[in-house]
Design a protein around this motif. Structure first.
Motif, short mmCIF file in Angstrom:
data_model
loop_
_atom_site.label_atom_id
_atom_site.label_comp_id
_atom_site.label_asym_id
_atom_site.label_seq_id
_atom_site.Cartn_x
_atom_site.Cartn_y
_atom_site.Cartn_z
N ARG A 1 -2.61 0.61 6.43
CA ARG A 1 -1.53 1.61 6.38
C ARG A 1 -0.25 1.01 5.82
NH1 ARG A 1 -2.76 6.19 9.59
NH2 ARG A 1 -4.78 5.96 10.64
N TRP A 2 -0.01 -0.25 6.18
CA TRP A 2 1.20 -0.92 5.66
C TRP A 2 1.14 -1.05 4.13
CZ3 TRP A 2 0.50 -5.88 3.38
CH2 TRP A 2 1.68 -6.45 2.86
N HIS B 1 1.64 2.25 2.46
CA HIS B 1 3.06 2.62 2.55
C HIS B 1 3.87 1.87 1.50
CE1 HIS B 1 6.80 3.87 4.67
NE2 HIS B 1 7.24 2.69 4.23
N ARG B 2 3.62 0.56 1.38
CA ARG B 2 4.36 -0.25 0.41
C ARG B 2 4.06 0.19 -1.03
NH1 ARG B 2 7.78 -1.71 -0.42
NH2 ARG B 2 7.54 -3.75 -1.44
N ASN C 1 3.08 3.23 -1.99
CA ASN C 1 3.71 4.55 -2.17
C ASN C 1 5.22 4.41 -2.37
OD1 ASN C 1 2.95 7.39 -2.16
ND2 ASN C 1 4.24 7.59 -0.35
N ASP C 2 5.84 3.53 -1.58
CA ASP C 2 7.28 3.31 -1.66
C ASP C 2 7.65 2.67 -3.00
OD1 ASP C 2 9.92 3.29 -0.32
OD2 ASP C 2 9.72 1.11 -0.45
N VAL D 1 2.82 7.74 3.95
CA VAL D 1 4.08 7.28 4.55
C VAL D 1 3.79 6.85 5.99
CG1 VAL D 1 6.43 7.92 5.18
CG2 VAL D 1 5.39 8.86 3.09
N PHE D 2 3.91 5.54 6.21
CA PHE D 2 3.63 4.97 7.54
C PHE D 2 4.78 4.04 7.94
CE2 PHE D 2 -0.57 5.50 5.46
CZ PHE D 2 -1.07 6.50 6.26
N PRO D 3 5.92 4.59 8.33
CA PRO D 3 7.08 3.74 8.62
C PRO D 3 6.87 2.82 9.81
CG PRO D 3 7.51 6.03 9.22
CD PRO D 3 6.23 6.02 8.47
N ALA E 1 4.76 -0.07 8.73
CA ALA E 1 5.53 -0.89 7.80
C ALA E 1 6.49 -1.80 8.55
CB ALA E 1 6.30 0.00 6.81
#
Length: 895
Positions: free
Chosen positions: A617-618, A621-622, A624-625, A733-735, A738
């Motif tokens: 997930r991290w 997220h990275r 996607n960001d 999105v997995f804040p 992250a």
């Protein structure tokens, strides 16, 4: 495992040759001209056919290619139109020099034979430039390539000239122009470069004709006094009130000339009286027109004195200056000669000092063309990136003077004007058969050619088929962005704005992206005279085009100069190798031990699979960001920052962390449905991420990304160059994950740093104690297996309350989180203490030496600023190292 389809070592030359041919054969560069798709157009700033491309061309074309490849992937109907410029004076100069080496001259050959030689030169160097652009990887639509003197562009030039002439915007007249004695042609104001040089100012006594005294004038050019037709004083200068209207005897020639009152004369400069030479100074020409003073030409086109110079005729202008001063001194007419810094105009091409001369030339009236071009920038129809160059553009356009467009050379667009013996002037699109005034068929065409920038000003629409109303012109004009250097805003950008608005009624481009210059490592402009030029082809031969492109783009920001350093090239090469190696790892791990590739599902970001781990997930997220931020940066033309983000994600997040973390699932020995599912999930995720990052990388490093992407499974498109640009997904999105993984990384890095301080070799395990509680402790416990592997930490103790062990190194991660590396039984404490004390002694000796330099008055007074700056930086670094050494020694002590 069996060998992957990627060779063990990345060979840029082999990959780049193969991939460029693949793109050409597939016609992937070719614009569709589809009216149903939104167009995105760039016309290349046409390189001059004078020689090879330099590093500035490499930067400019890399930026254009990044934009075109990105927009192509976004689905636009992209056209990057290539071409080259005939570059009138510049090309004629280099061909003349080449002929001189063979013992020939243009005059000996004659116009037609000389032009044949120039066309041969053009063909040779055009082919060379094209090959260089191929090597760089530019994705131009070569089927639409143009040349500023091809039939279509020539037709456009004639159309514009004749139409402007018929509207009264082109005229022919005798005016003061800049003349180059070496190139033997007129120059526009912006083709003259002014430099401050040490000179002298000579004060000369001019006797009054009535014998009542004299008046002293000051001049930086004594030789032009031979063409004086007056002396000017300010009307309010009380010193000369009684002299106004009188006459003086021009020294050496004894010609009577009047004293006139004119506000141009500056009472504060010199004596307050100035000689007026209307034939050889633009300000004097204006004074002469106001007072009906005679225009006397005493310097001719080869910078020698004319018959009007009397006894000085035939002398070179500088020889004449010396002779004039000697003769004035002999007659006791020189009051004084003093040093003076003077702005001298030189020909931009050959560096010879230009001569202001009255000459019959062709001009364009610029004021009527300038106002619409100013308004288009004021209202935002065309914008500059960065915005500060808007002021540069506006300042020049607001103060524009008429443009001298005729050039006394042979290479270029010949002016479409014919002269009849009866005195009739005919300006037309084609050569007239008969004179409309007398019917004669004997007419001579004007021998002059047009300024190179006249045809270049039409480039955005002449290349699309104008004056014909072609489908390309309808679809691709106005163009989207112009990428060019700041040094030709006046020459080219402004003039394209004038002509686009005048003839197309629309701005030629919506955005002007201004690049800086590529300088050498010391910040100097690259030049032949300094011998500091770097050939982009040599860099490509040694390191590959992708490396050069990435080095250039990451070193630049819009409008700013950059320094081209070898270490930057090597970093780019290392990045390419890193990409290659990690891609081989992924591809190899898609296969089983037998070399077969088992089926595994493709990863769907809109339908996430079960079992995603925290690291999974991290990294999603990275990714996607990074995609979101890089795309936003590209939209703002922050190409260097976008490239840096992709670099950091690919190198740090994907290669250094996620690939290492993925090995846990890939290399599990046991076999079960759960293990097989984890392995399949990891494989699908690796493929998805590698596919995505190759798409992100493609505009910047097209060759290596295309080569790797072609090896990936689950490809829906036939080529990366036309594959879709990735889309940001809300599902990725997995804040929380992250944030948790960021803490995990900090702890792992801290353990590695502590181990490096005592030089523990990789692979030698050592226990660590971590003081942490709450969610941090839970995360570290859940990822304990990863932490043990990545930091060689075993056993790991995680406690919320713990005392710092004796003889342990400490790292403070954040509030409430500390990492301890106990040293007892791990290293030889006495040996390590002795080693650190020896290092401390050496460092203190270095500090003493550095302080000695910085405290030495002689060194500080004589050393260059950059050397002093390096010594100060070294001193700061030494202080930091000293503090760390002392801290380590303190931690080794038994407490």
């Amino acid at each position: 495992m069996s060998e992957t389809t990627l060779p063990p070592v990345y060979d840029p030359a082999a990959v780049e040759t193969k991939r460029y041919r693949f793109w050409l054969d597939g016609e992937y560069f070719k614009a569709a001209g589809d009216p149903e798709r939104a167009p995105y157009t760039i016309v290349i700033p046409p390189p001059n056919v004078t020689g090879s491309l330099h590093m500035g061309h490499a930067l400019n074309n890399t930026i254009q290619d990044i934009l075109i490849r990105w927009k192509r992937m976004q689905g636009f109907d992209t056209l990057w139109l290539p071409g080259s410029d005939h570059a009138g004076i510049a090309t004629q100069n280099v061909v003349e020099k080449h002929l001189a080496e063979e013992g020939l001259s243009s005059n000996e050959l004659g116009r037609e034979a000389f032009l044949e030689k120039v066309w041969q030169w053009k063909d040779t160097y055009h082919a060379r430039i094209t090959r260089q652009l191929y090597r760089l990887g530019v994705s131009c639509d070569w089927s639409r390539e143009r040349f500023t003197m091809d039939e279509g562009c020539s037709k456009a030039v004639r159309r514009v000239f004749v139409d402007l002439y018929r509207r009264g915007l082109i005229y022919r007249g005798d005016y003061m122009i800049n003349w180059c004695p070496r190139c033997h042609t007129a120059l526009s104001d912006i083709e003259v470069e002014h430099e401050d040089e040490e000179s002298t100012i000579t004060h000369i006594r001019y006797p009054l004709a009535d014998g009542s005294g004299s008046i002293t004038v000051a001049t930086t050019r004594p030789e032009t006094m031979l063409g004086d037709s007056g002396v000017a004083v300010h009307p309010d200068d009380k010193r000369y009130k009684e002299m106004q209207g009188k006459k003086v005897l021009l020294p050496l020639l004894n010609r009577e000339i009047p004293i006139v009152a004119d506000e141009y004369a500056d009472p504060e400069f010199g004596s307050g009286a100035v000689k007026v030479t209307p034939g050889h100074d633009p300000n004097d020409f204006a004074i002469g027109q106001r007072h009906n003073l005679e225009v006397i030409k005493v310097i001719n086109e080869d910078a020698k004195m004319t018959e009007a110079a009397g006894p000085y005729r035939g002398l070179d202008r500088y020889e004449c200056r010396k002779k004039v001063i000697e003769d004035l001194q002999a007659q006791d007419l020189i009051v004084k000669i003093e040093a003076h810094e003077h702005s001298l105009g030189r020909c931009q091409r050959c560096r010879v000092v230009v001569e202001p001369l009255i000459s019959r030339q062709w001009f364009v009236k610029m004021k009527p063309l300038a106002e619409p071009a100013l308004e288009a920038v004021r209202d935002g129809r065309t914008q500059f990136v960065p915005p500060r160059f808007t002021r540069v553009y506006q300042s020049w356009v607001e103060n524009i003077r008429d443009w001298c467009i005729s050039r006394q050379i042979w290479w270029g667009h010949r002016i479409p004007a014919w002269y009849c013996a009866c005195g009739e002037l005919i300006v037309d699109y084609e050569q007239p058969e008969n004179c409309p005034a007398c019917g004669s068929s004997k007419m001579e065409q004007d021998t002059d050619v047009l300024d190179t920038w006249f045809s270049s000003a039409l480039w955005p629409f002449s290349t699309l088929g104008w004056p014909e109303q072609t489908p390309d012109l309808d679809h691709f004009y106005p163009t989207s962005v112009l990428v060019t250097a700041y040094d030709i805003i006046y020459f080219w950008v402004a003039r394209m704005m004038f002509m686009g608005l005048e003839f197309m009624k629309e701005v030629p481009f919506h955005t002007v992206y201004i690049t800086g210059l590529v300088r050498d490592p010391l910040g100097r402009k690259m030049s032949k005279s300094l011998g500091n030029g770097i050939d982009p082809l040599e860099v490509i031969e040694s390191y590959g085009a992708d490396t050069l492109r990435f080095t250039l783009v990451t070193g630049q920001a819009p409008g700013n100069d950059q320094r081209f350093r070898q270490e930057g090239v090597e970093a780019g090469r290392n990045f390419a190798n890193k990409i290659w190696n990690v891609s081989r790892f992924v591809l190899m791990n898609l296969q089983d031990e037998e070399g077969t590739e088992p089926a595994f599902p493709s990863f769907d970001p809109e339908n996430l699979p079960d079992g995603l781990t925290r690291p999974d997930r991290w990294i999603l997220h990275r990714y996607n960001d990074t995609l979101q931020k890089a795309t936003a940066l590209l939209e703002k033309y922050e190409l260097g920052e976008a490239a840096r983000l992709v670099y950091e994600y690919l190198w740090n997040d994907f290669c250094d962390w996620y690939v290492e973390l993925s090995k846990h699932d890939l290399y599990m020995k046991e076999s079960s449905a759960q293990v097989d599912a984890a392995r399949a999930r990891t494989r699908s995720l690796l493929v998805y991420l590698l596919d995505g990052v190759m798409r992100l990388l493609h505009p910047f490093m097209p060759f290596i990304s295309e080569e790797i992407w072609q090896q990936l499974p689950h490809r829906k498109e036939e080529a990366l160059i036309v594959a879709a640009w990735p889309q940001v997904s809300e599902k990725l999105v997995f804040p929380d994950e992250a944030s948790e993984m960021a803490m995990f990384q900090e702890v792992a890095r801290a353990i590695r740093n502590l181990r490096s301080q005592v030089q523990l070799p990789p692979g030698r395990k050592a226990g660590v104690i971590i003081r942490a509680g709450g969610r941090v402790a839970a995360t570290l416990n859940e990822e304990r297996h990863h932490l043990e592997k990545l930091a060689f930490a075993e056993p790991i103790t995680i406690m919320e309350e713990v005392q710092k062990p004796k003889q342990a190194l400490t790292a403070i991660i954040g509030e409430g989180v500390e990492v301890y590396l106990p040293l007892e039984g791990v290293i030889d404490l006495e040996a390590e203490t002795a080693r650190l004390e020896k290092e401390l002694d050496q460092l203190q000796a270095e500090i003493k030496k550095t302080e000695g330099k910085l405290n030495n008055r002689g060194f500080m007074d004589k050393a260059p600023a950059e050397v002093i700056a390096k010594e100060r930086a070294r001193r700061e670094d030494q202080e930091t190292r000293l503090a760390k050494l002392k801290q380590r020694l303190q931690e080794l002590k038994v407490t």
